[in-house]
Structures are given as structure tokens and as C-alpha cells.
Design a protein around this motif. Structure first.
Motif, PDB file in Angstrom:
ATOM      1  N   ALA A  20      -7.646  34.766  67.482  1.00 37.45           N
ATOM      2  CA  ALA A  20      -7.069  34.301  68.662  1.00 37.45           C
ATOM      3  C   ALA A  20      -5.454  34.354  68.180  1.00 37.45           C
ATOM      4  O   ALA A  20      -4.600  34.622  68.904  1.00 37.45           O
ATOM      5  CB  ALA A  20      -7.564  33.114  69.206  1.00 37.45           C
ATOM      6  N   ALA A  21      -5.258  33.739  67.062  1.00 36.99           N
ATOM      7  CA  ALA A  21      -4.088  33.621  66.635  1.00 36.99           C
ATOM      8  C   ALA A  21      -3.383  35.027  66.354  1.00 36.99           C
ATOM      9  O   ALA A  21      -2.005  35.228  66.708  1.00 36.99           O
ATOM     10  CB  ALA A  21      -3.797  32.836  65.378  1.00 36.99           C
ATOM     11  N   PHE A  22      -4.195  35.921  65.611  1.00 37.86           N
ATOM     12  CA  PHE A  22      -3.495  37.397  65.716  1.00 37.86           C
ATOM     13  C   PHE A  22      -3.140  37.909  66.876  1.00 37.86           C
ATOM     14  O   PHE A  22      -2.119  38.662  67.140  1.00 37.86           O
ATOM     15  CB  PHE A  22      -4.539  38.182  65.046  1.00 37.86           C
ATOM     16  CG  PHE A  22      -4.097  39.480  64.322  1.00 37.86           C
ATOM     17  CD1 PHE A  22      -3.112  39.688  63.322  1.00 37.86           C
ATOM     18  CD2 PHE A  22      -4.323  40.601  65.438  1.00 37.86           C
ATOM     19  CE1 PHE A  22      -2.595  40.923  63.011  1.00 37.86           C
ATOM     20  CE2 PHE A  22      -3.528  41.650  64.810  1.00 37.86           C
ATOM     21  CZ  PHE A  22      -2.957  42.097  63.724  1.00 37.86           C
ATOM     22  N   VAL A  23      -4.204  37.949  67.896  1.00 41.02           N
ATOM     23  CA  VAL A  23      -3.905  38.448  69.403  1.00 41.02           C
ATOM     24  C   VAL A  23      -2.865  37.808  70.069  1.00 41.02           C
ATOM     25  O   VAL A  23      -1.977  38.448  70.547  1.00 41.02           O
ATOM     26  CB  VAL A  23      -5.301  38.325  69.979  1.00 41.02           C
ATOM     27  CG1 VAL A  23      -5.183  38.691  71.688  1.00 41.02           C
ATOM     28  CG2 VAL A  23      -6.272  39.304  69.436  1.00 41.02           C
ATOM     29  N   LEU A  62      -9.413  33.862  73.723  1.00 40.59           N
ATOM     30  CA  LEU A  62      -8.117  33.283  74.777  1.00 40.59           C
ATOM     31  C   LEU A  62      -8.272  31.706  74.956  1.00 40.59           C
ATOM     32  O   LEU A  62      -7.160  31.142  74.759  1.00 40.59           O
ATOM     33  CB  LEU A  62      -8.270  33.904  76.030  1.00 40.59           C
ATOM     34  CG  LEU A  62      -8.044  35.431  76.383  1.00 40.59           C
ATOM     35  CD1 LEU A  62      -8.331  35.736  77.683  1.00 40.59           C
ATOM     36  CD2 LEU A  62      -6.619  35.786  75.964  1.00 40.59           C
ATOM     37  N   GLY A  63      -9.396  31.218  74.860  1.00 39.83           N
ATOM     38  CA  GLY A  63      -9.687  29.619  74.696  1.00 39.83           C
ATOM     39  C   GLY A  63      -9.040  29.076  73.687  1.00 39.83           C
ATOM     40  O   GLY A  63      -8.276  28.025  73.757  1.00 39.83           O
ATOM     41  N   ALA A  64      -9.446  29.430  72.282  1.00 43.02           N
ATOM     42  CA  ALA A  64      -8.805  29.267  71.120  1.00 43.02           C
ATOM     43  C   ALA A  64      -7.553  29.230  70.896  1.00 43.02           C
ATOM     44  O   ALA A  64      -6.537  28.480  70.453  1.00 43.02           O
ATOM     45  CB  ALA A  64      -9.602  29.767  70.007  1.00 43.02           C
ATOM     46  N   ALA A  68      -4.593  26.300  71.000  1.00 43.43           N
ATOM     47  CA  ALA A  68      -3.750  25.898  69.974  1.00 43.43           C
ATOM     48  C   ALA A  68      -2.326  25.956  70.374  1.00 43.43           C
ATOM     49  O   ALA A  68      -1.467  25.305  69.653  1.00 43.43           O
ATOM     50  CB  ALA A  68      -3.852  27.326  68.800  1.00 43.43           C
ATOM     51  N   VAL A  69      -1.824  26.879  70.952  1.00 40.31           N
ATOM     52  CA  VAL A  69      -0.372  26.777  71.554  1.00 40.31           C
ATOM     53  C   VAL A  69      -0.110  25.454  72.289  1.00 40.31           C
ATOM     54  O   VAL A  69       0.640  24.697  72.128  1.00 40.31           O
ATOM     55  CB  VAL A  69      -0.197  27.787  72.632  1.00 40.31           C
ATOM     56  CG1 VAL A  69       1.251  27.793  73.338  1.00 40.31           C
ATOM     57  CG2 VAL A  69      -0.300  29.148  71.967  1.00 40.31           C
ATOM     58  N   GLY A 286      -4.541  39.147  76.836  1.00 41.69           N
ATOM     59  CA  GLY A 286      -3.726  38.528  75.605  1.00 41.69           C
ATOM     60  C   GLY A 286      -2.309  38.456  76.192  1.00 41.69           C
ATOM     61  O   GLY A 286      -1.460  37.767  76.227  1.00 41.69           O
ATOM     62  N   ALA A 287      -1.955  39.946  76.548  1.00 35.28           N
ATOM     63  CA  ALA A 287      -0.350  40.356  76.840  1.00 35.28           C
ATOM     64  C   ALA A 287      -0.308  39.594  78.096  1.00 35.28           C
ATOM     65  O   ALA A 287       1.122  39.089  78.493  1.00 35.28           O
ATOM     66  CB  ALA A 287      -0.217  41.656  76.863  1.00 35.28           C
TER      67      ALA A 287
END
Length: 401
Positions: A20-23, A62-64, A68-69, A286-287
Motif C-alpha cells: 500500500a505504501a509503495f502504491v 487501499l485500506g492500509a 497510514a495516511v 490508487g491514482a
């Protein structure tokens, strides 16, 4: 659950979190103006969302990423670390306030010149063949006038009126909606300095010059116009912020969520799923989520400088990741988010309510007097400009994060 099973679940969760962080970091590569690089059909947004959200990898990633954000933002609001560092950065950015009109003119003037020479009107989606407007002459004339700062307010007004008149005829112009914010801001602040207007005003304000005896515009038009617009200068950050927020939200909806086949075509065209072996739908969502989230933050005026920095990263990764995306069409976006880095959120923003606590009032911000000083022209009597530093120190509570 057996210990080994718990370890497997923990390891899987860690992998999903890393994914998720990478995406989230790489989603800017897919966050381009999709219309500029593909001719694919729009597709069915309901079918796309149903298919994408039925994939556990997409939902978990997406949830993770969202957790995180949001968790990072909430943690910052609670702890507010590095206060001295943040205050120093804000002071440094305020020092560039005198360059604000110049930055605005460059942000709009350069892409206008490029659009004129390339043969399109504001956006590559509206070319000379699509409109009766003399596209090349219009773009080059407006662009160079803004770059030189000659008749700045008048030229910005003509360009803005042209955009608004042509928008119902060419709805694709909405993909370049940042021009509305940029041109409106230029119309408010004027040419500033360095600019041809500033030099001419110096000549006209000095009664000893020959030019001052013949100039018909300075005292009759320029000075009254400046005085009339002076109360609105403090809203320049708000205008730019909301305009950029609308752009981000519109691109997320119009080019990704409501036109999924186009976005999926971009993922396939540039081999993004090879770069990161995840479902193409995750790239698109993601975008879209990244752009929509940035748009909401900018419209609300929350974490404005952080959101502007993230937007800058998105634009940069887009240009490096998508070789066919026209660079000139993005200069306005780069320039306007840079304006927000200098000014912060301005009036009517959540940053004012959230961050302007008594403990932070020692850090100057881009208050209304600083915006006014940044755009100030020579006074009628002396031809001098006001000090940005003094106005920023005098009004530390009038601006934002």
C-alpha cells in the motif's frame, strides 16, 4: 490460532502494508492527464468499481494506505513535532513573498507561449483545428505579455474572459481549469516586480521624467485599479488553493473513476503492472484516491503546504513515468502549487483554525499585508514598495499552514 499462523498473518499484513505504501508513493505515475496520452474509450465505471473492489488485494492495499495516511495526519496534529524546524521553513518561504507576482506570471505565461507554438488553446485537447480562435497568435501574445509583465492585469483579464466564453463551446478546457485560478490571481496582484509594468510605473510616478507628462494610464487607470483590487489581495492564496483543489478532484473523477478504460489503457501502455505486479485496477484507484484526497485537502485548506508538496511529487513522477505526457501542459500546475508553498492556505482554510494555536504564533506566515506587499507597485507619491519582512512580522496570525 496457532503461533505459526499468527506469524503468517502478521507477515502477510506487513506485505500488504508495504504494498500500500509503495502504491501510494508511485500512484503519481498513473495520475497524469490521461486524455493527453490515450484515445481509449471511457468504459463502465460501475462495472470497474465492482470488479476492483471485489479483489482483496485492491481493498487491503487501499485500506492500509488510507489508514497510514490518516493515522500520520492525526499523529502530527496530536504531537506536532519539529516545531522549530517547521517555523524556520515557513519563515524561509515567506521571504519569497516579493516574488509571488513573478511566480504567477511565469506559471501561466510559459505554458501559454508553449501552447501557442504547439497550436493548442490552454489544453492539448483543444487544437487550432477545433476552434476559430487564432490559437498561435493568442497563446504567444498572451504568454509573452505575461512573461514581460506588460499590461498584466488587462492581458490576464482578456485571457480569463476568453477561457470562460469558450468553455461552454469546448468543455475539454475544464481539464486546464488551473488557468482560471492563475489568471484571476494575476489580475488581482498585477505585474509586481520585476515587470515592465513596474518600470513604467516608476517612470510615470516620477514628476521629473518626460514620460510622466505624457503617460495617460498610470494615474487615471493603474492607480485606481490597484486601489480597488487592494482589499482582495489577501484572497490570492485562497483562489489558487481552491482552483488547484478543483483540478485535482476533477481529474480523479473525469479521467479515472468515470473513465476507467482510459486509465487502464495508460497502465497497460506504460507497463506499470510490470513495474509493480499488482492488479491494474489498483494503479487506477490508487491514482484516483490520491488525486481526490489532495483535492479535498486543498479545497478545505488543511495541511496545505504538505498537500502542495505531495502534488509536486505527483507531477514530477508523472513526467518521468509517462514519456508522452506534454511537459508544457503541466508547467502551470507546477507553478501554482509552488505559489501555495510560499503563501500557505490563506483565508477561509482549516489550517487557520487547526494550526494557529498560541504556541505557534511566533512563526510568521503569508498574511494579507505580506500578499499586498508582494504584489505592490510603486506608490503614487514616492514610487517605493513596502517591506515584506515587516508586514509578515507584523501580522503573524493572519495566515495558514
Amino acid at each position: 490460532m496457532r503461533p505459526r499462523s499468527r506469524h503468517v498473518v502478521a507477515a502477510s499484513a506487513a506485505k500488504v502494508g508495504a504494498l500500500a505504501a509503495f502504491v501510494a508513493a508511485a500512484s503519481g505515475v498513473a495520475a497524469a492527464h490521461v486524455e493527453y496520452v490515450t484515445d481509449a474509450e471511457n468504459g463502465d465505471p460501475i462495472a470497474f468499481l465492482t470488479s476492483a473492489l471485489s479483489d482483496p488485494v485492491v481493498v487491503l492495499a487501499l485500506g492500509a494506505g488510507g489508514v497510514a495516511v490518516v493515522g500520520t495526519m492525526a499523529g502530527y496534529l496530536r504531537v506536532q513535532p519539529l516545531r522549530a524546524d517547521v517555523a524556520a521553513i515557513r519563515r524561509a518561504l515567506v521571504d519569497y513573498a516579493d516574488l509571488l507576482p513573478w511566480l504567477l506570471r511565469l506559471s501561466i505565461g510559459l505554458p501559454m507561449v508553449g501552447a501557442g507554438f504547439a497550436g493548442y488553446l490552454f489544453t492539448p485537447l483543444v487544437t487550432a483545428a477545433d476552434t476559430a480562435v487564432p490559437v498561435r497568435l493568442f497563446g504567444v501574445a498572451v504568454g509573452f505579455a505575461l512573461l514581460f509583465g506588460l499590461a498584466t492585469r488587462f492581458v490576464a483579464g482578456v485571457a480569463l474572459a476568453s477561457y470562460l466564453v469558450l468553455l461552454p463551446v469546448h468543455p475539454s478546457l475544464f481539464f486546464a481549469f488551473e488557468y482560471v485560478a492563475g489568471l484571476l490571481a494575476i489580475g488581482i496582484v498585477g505585474g509586481g516586480r520585476p515587470s515592465a509594468d513596474h518600470v513604467i510605473a516608476r517612470l510615470a510616478a516620477n514628476d521629473e521624467t518626460v514620460y510622466s507628462r505624457f503617460d495617460p494610464f498610470y494615474r487615471r487607470i493603474a492607480v485606481p485599479a490597484g486601489e480597488a483590487l487592494d482589499p482582495y489581495r489577501r484572497y490570492v492564496p485562497t483562489v489558487v488553493r481552491i482552483g488547484m483543489g478543483i483540478v485535482f478532484a476533477y481529474l480523479a473523477l473525469a479521467e479515472k473513476l468515470l473513465a476507467p478504460n482510459q486509465a487502464l489503457a495508460v497502465v497497460e501502455q506504460y507497463g506499470l503492472s510490470t513495474l509493480l505486479p499488482v492488479p491494474p485496477e489498483l494503479w487506477v484507484l490508487g491514482a484516483a484516491v490520491t488525486e481526490l484526497f489532495l483535492g479535498v485537502l486543498l479545497v478545505a485548506g488543511l495541511f496545505t503546504r504538505a498537500a502542495s508538496t505531495a502534488a509536486f511529487v505527483v507531477f514530477t513522477t508523472t513526467l518521468f513515468g509517462l514519456a508522452d505526457d506534454p511537459v508544457l501542459a503541466h508547467i502551470s500546475l507546477f507553478g501554482l502549487v509552488s505559489v501555495l508553498l510560499v503563501t500557505g492556505a490563506g483565508p477561509f482554510s482549516a489550517d487557520l483554525a487547526v494550526f494557529r494555536s498560541p504556541n505557534e504564533r511566533g512563526a510568521p506566515e503569508m498574511g494579507p499585508d505580506a500578499v499586498r506587499a508582494a504584489a505592490s507597485e510603486p506608490s503614487e507619491a514616492s514610487g517605493t514598495t513596502r517591506s515584506v519582512e515587516r508586514s509578515a512580522d507584523r501580522n503573524p496570525n493572519d495566515a495558514d499552514r
